[in-house]
Design a protein around this motif. Structure first.
Motif, PDB file in Angstrom:
ATOM      1  N   ASP A  29       0.884  -1.161   0.000  1.00  0.00           N
ATOM      2  CA  ASP A  29       0.000   0.000   0.000  1.00  0.00           C
ATOM      3  C   ASP A  29       0.926   1.216   0.000  1.00  0.00           C
ATOM      4  O   ASP A  29       1.427   1.637   1.046  1.00  0.00           O
ATOM      5  CB  ASP A  29      -0.891  -0.025   1.229  1.00  0.00           C
ATOM      6  N   LEU A  30       1.190   1.747  -1.179  1.00  0.00           N
ATOM      7  CA  LEU A  30       2.204   2.806  -1.314  1.00  0.00           C
ATOM      8  C   LEU A  30       1.783   4.118  -0.671  1.00  0.00           C
ATOM      9  O   LEU A  30       2.636   4.888  -0.227  1.00  0.00           O
ATOM     10  CB  LEU A  30       2.560   2.986  -2.784  1.00  0.00           C
ATOM     11  N   LYS A  31       0.501   4.373  -0.585  1.00  0.00           N
ATOM     12  CA  LYS A  31       0.036   5.572   0.146  1.00  0.00           C
ATOM     13  C   LYS A  31       0.392   5.438   1.625  1.00  0.00           C
ATOM     14  O   LYS A  31       0.826   6.393   2.260  1.00  0.00           O
ATOM     15  CB  LYS A  31      -1.462   5.756  -0.022  1.00  0.00           C
ATOM     16  N   ARG A  32       0.215   4.239   2.140  1.00  0.00           N
ATOM     17  CA  ARG A  32       0.573   3.984   3.542  1.00  0.00           C
ATOM     18  C   ARG A  32       2.074   4.102   3.739  1.00  0.00           C
ATOM     19  O   ARG A  32       2.537   4.695   4.717  1.00  0.00           O
ATOM     20  CB  ARG A  32       0.073   2.595   3.946  1.00  0.00           C
ATOM     21  N   VAL A  33       2.853   3.546   2.826  1.00  0.00           N
ATOM     22  CA  VAL A  33       4.310   3.640   2.906  1.00  0.00           C
ATOM     23  C   VAL A  33       4.728   5.111   2.957  1.00  0.00           C
ATOM     24  O   VAL A  33       5.514   5.513   3.816  1.00  0.00           O
ATOM     25  CB  VAL A  33       4.982   2.913   1.715  1.00  0.00           C
ATOM     26  N   LYS A  34       4.191   5.908   2.061  1.00  0.00           N
ATOM     27  CA  LYS A  34       4.541   7.339   2.000  1.00  0.00           C
ATOM     28  C   LYS A  34       4.171   8.045   3.301  1.00  0.00           C
ATOM     29  O   LYS A  34       4.934   8.858   3.819  1.00  0.00           O
ATOM     30  CB  LYS A  34       3.827   7.988   0.804  1.00  0.00           C
ATOM     31  N   ARG A  35       3.009   7.722   3.828  1.00  0.00           N
ATOM     32  CA  ARG A  35       2.533   8.351   5.068  1.00  0.00           C
ATOM     33  C   ARG A  35       3.430   7.992   6.255  1.00  0.00           C
ATOM     34  O   ARG A  35       3.660   8.822   7.135  1.00  0.00           O
ATOM     35  CB  ARG A  35       1.089   7.919   5.311  1.00  0.00           C
ATOM     36  N   LEU A  36       3.956   6.769   6.271  1.00  0.00           N
ATOM     37  CA  LEU A  36       4.784   6.313   7.390  1.00  0.00           C
ATOM     38  C   LEU A  36       6.219   6.837   7.342  1.00  0.00           C
ATOM     39  O   LEU A  36       6.881   6.950   8.372  1.00  0.00           O
ATOM     40  CB  LEU A  36       4.825   4.784   7.421  1.00  0.00           C
ATOM     41  N   MET A  37       6.682   7.159   6.150  1.00  0.00           N
ATOM     42  CA  MET A  37       8.066   7.607   5.984  1.00  0.00           C
ATOM     43  C   MET A  37       8.268   9.046   6.430  1.00  0.00           C
ATOM     44  O   MET A  37       7.336   9.850   6.378  1.00  0.00           O
ATOM     45  CB  MET A  37       8.484   7.502   4.515  1.00  0.00           C
ATOM     46  N   ARG A  38       9.485   9.367   6.824  1.00  0.00           N
ATOM     47  CA  ARG A  38       9.859  10.756   7.083  1.00  0.00           C
ATOM     48  C   ARG A  38      10.294  11.409   5.780  1.00  0.00           C
ATOM     49  O   ARG A  38       9.956  12.548   5.511  1.00  0.00           O
ATOM     50  CB  ARG A  38      10.990  10.814   8.102  1.00  0.00           C
ATOM     51  N   PHE A  42      12.434   6.792  -3.042  1.00  0.00           N
ATOM     52  CA  PHE A  42      12.109   5.383  -3.269  1.00  0.00           C
ATOM     53  C   PHE A  42      13.012   4.878  -4.381  1.00  0.00           C
ATOM     54  O   PHE A  42      12.883   5.281  -5.535  1.00  0.00           O
ATOM     55  CB  PHE A  42      10.645   5.237  -3.677  1.00  0.00           C
ATOM     56  N   VAL A  43      13.960   3.999  -4.038  1.00  0.00           N
ATOM     57  CA  VAL A  43      14.867   3.396  -5.007  1.00  0.00           C
ATOM     58  C   VAL A  43      14.357   1.980  -5.269  1.00  0.00           C
ATOM     59  O   VAL A  43      14.333   1.148  -4.367  1.00  0.00           O
ATOM     60  CB  VAL A  43      16.325   3.363  -4.494  1.00  0.00           C
ATOM     61  N   GLU A  52       5.857   6.855 -12.747  1.00  0.00           N
ATOM     62  CA  GLU A  52       4.871   7.940 -12.656  1.00  0.00           C
ATOM     63  C   GLU A  52       3.888   7.736 -11.515  1.00  0.00           C
ATOM     64  O   GLU A  52       3.467   8.693 -10.870  1.00  0.00           O
ATOM     65  CB  GLU A  52       4.136   8.122 -13.981  1.00  0.00           C
ATOM     66  N   ALA A  53       3.511   6.498 -11.265  1.00  0.00           N
ATOM     67  CA  ALA A  53       2.570   6.212 -10.174  1.00  0.00           C
ATOM     68  C   ALA A  53       3.163   6.624  -8.829  1.00  0.00           C
ATOM     69  O   ALA A  53       2.473   7.225  -7.999  1.00  0.00           O
ATOM     70  CB  ALA A  53       2.199   4.736 -10.173  1.00  0.00           C
ATOM     71  N   LEU A  54       4.449   6.324  -8.635  1.00  0.00           N
ATOM     72  CA  LEU A  54       5.073   6.702  -7.368  1.00  0.00           C
ATOM     73  C   LEU A  54       5.317   8.205  -7.283  1.00  0.00           C
ATOM     74  O   LEU A  54       5.157   8.797  -6.224  1.00  0.00           O
ATOM     75  CB  LEU A  54       6.370   5.918  -7.157  1.00  0.00           C
ATOM     76  N   ARG A  55       5.670   8.809  -8.391  1.00  0.00           N
ATOM     77  CA  ARG A  55       5.870  10.267  -8.383  1.00  0.00           C
ATOM     78  C   ARG A  55       4.567  10.985  -8.079  1.00  0.00           C
ATOM     79  O   ARG A  55       4.543  11.997  -7.382  1.00  0.00           O
ATOM     80  CB  ARG A  55       6.460  10.725  -9.707  1.00  0.00           C
ATOM     81  N   GLU A  56       3.450  10.458  -8.588  1.00  0.00           N
ATOM     82  CA  GLU A  56       2.141  11.056  -8.298  1.00  0.00           C
ATOM     83  C   GLU A  56       1.805  10.981  -6.814  1.00  0.00           C
ATOM     84  O   GLU A  56       1.063  11.818  -6.306  1.00  0.00           O
ATOM     85  CB  GLU A  56       1.048  10.382  -9.122  1.00  0.00           C
ATOM     86  N   LEU A  57       2.344   9.992  -6.123  1.00  0.00           N
ATOM     87  CA  LEU A  57       2.130   9.859  -4.684  1.00  0.00           C
ATOM     88  C   LEU A  57       3.078  10.744  -3.879  1.00  0.00           C
ATOM     89  O   LEU A  57       2.984  10.798  -2.661  1.00  0.00           O
ATOM     90  CB  LEU A  57       2.300   8.405  -4.252  1.00  0.00           C
ATOM     91  N   GLY A  67      17.582   3.471 -17.028  1.00  0.00           N
ATOM     92  CA  GLY A  67      18.246   4.431 -17.907  1.00  0.00           C
ATOM     93  C   GLY A  67      18.132   5.842 -17.372  1.00  0.00           C
ATOM     94  O   GLY A  67      17.180   6.195 -16.691  1.00  0.00           O
ATOM     95  N   TYR A  68      19.125   6.624 -17.673  1.00  0.00           N
ATOM     96  CA  TYR A  68      19.184   7.988 -17.162  1.00  0.00           C
ATOM     97  C   TYR A  68      18.005   8.834 -17.625  1.00  0.00           C
ATOM     98  O   TYR A  68      17.472   9.623 -16.872  1.00  0.00           O
ATOM     99  CB  TYR A  68      20.502   8.647 -17.577  1.00  0.00           C
ATOM    100  N   ALA A  69      17.566   8.635 -18.859  1.00  0.00           N
ATOM    101  CA  ALA A  69      16.475   9.453 -19.390  1.00  0.00           C
ATOM    102  C   ALA A  69      15.187   9.259 -18.606  1.00  0.00           C
ATOM    103  O   ALA A  69      14.350  10.154 -18.556  1.00  0.00           O
ATOM    104  CB  ALA A  69      16.252   9.133 -20.862  1.00  0.00           C
ATOM    105  N   ALA A  70      15.019   8.106 -17.968  1.00  0.00           N
ATOM    106  CA  ALA A  70      13.799   7.839 -17.204  1.00  0.00           C
ATOM    107  C   ALA A  70      13.851   8.453 -15.816  1.00  0.00           C
ATOM    108  O   ALA A  70      12.848   8.497 -15.123  1.00  0.00           O
ATOM    109  CB  ALA A  70      13.579   6.333 -17.087  1.00  0.00           C
ATOM    110  N   GLN A  71      15.012   8.918 -15.398  1.00  0.00           N
ATOM    111  CA  GLN A  71      15.170   9.454 -14.054  1.00  0.00           C
ATOM    112  C   GLN A  71      15.086  10.980 -14.083  1.00  0.00           C
ATOM    113  O   GLN A  71      15.767  11.619 -14.865  1.00  0.00           O
ATOM    114  CB  GLN A  71      16.521   9.047 -13.468  1.00  0.00           C
ATOM    115  N   PRO A  72      14.276  11.546 -13.214  1.00  0.00           N
ATOM    116  CA  PRO A  72      14.263  13.006 -13.131  1.00  0.00           C
ATOM    117  C   PRO A  72      15.509  13.467 -12.394  1.00  0.00           C
ATOM    118  O   PRO A  72      15.909  12.846 -11.417  1.00  0.00           O
ATOM    119  CB  PRO A  72      13.012  13.298 -12.312  1.00  0.00           C
TER     120      PRO A  72
END
Length: 93
Positions: A29-38, A42-43, A52-57, A67-72
């Motif tokens: 549950d990535l929303k829960r993970v994000k809420r629990l983290m300081r 996310f590697v 994109e799904a994780l960046r949206e969270l 690849g480097y192009a996929a990394q902001p």
């Protein structure tokens, strides 16, 4: 230290580094993970999640081997190296 669940492991964490493909880590549950983290880094060493799904969270997502192009780039180079005054690799006097 050892924790009994992924959620206990991320409590107060600055970053998550995922290095396994075990089924229980594919269905977090990535929303829960994000809420629990300081922090918000996310590697994903196994590329289990869509960037994109994780960046949206709100995660700063880095997928190993995508690849480097996929990394902001995490910051503007001027922010990282202010002493260069925009001339990277050249000493500014």
């Amino acid at each position: 230290s050892y924790h009994t669940s992924a959620y206990r492991a991320v409590e107060g964490a600055d970053a998550v580094v995922l290095v396994t493909e075990w089924p229980e880590f594919r269905a977090l549950d990535l929303k829960r993970v994000k809420r629990l983290m300081r922090g918000d880094v996310f590697v994903d060493g196994r590329n289990l999640y869509e960037p994109e799904a994780l960046r949206e969270l709100g995660f700063k997502y880095f997928g190993v081997g995508r690849g480097y192009a996929a990394q902001p780039f995490p910051a503007d180079a001027d922010d990282l190296y202010p002493e260069t005054n925009g001339s990277y690799g050249v000493a500014v006097r």
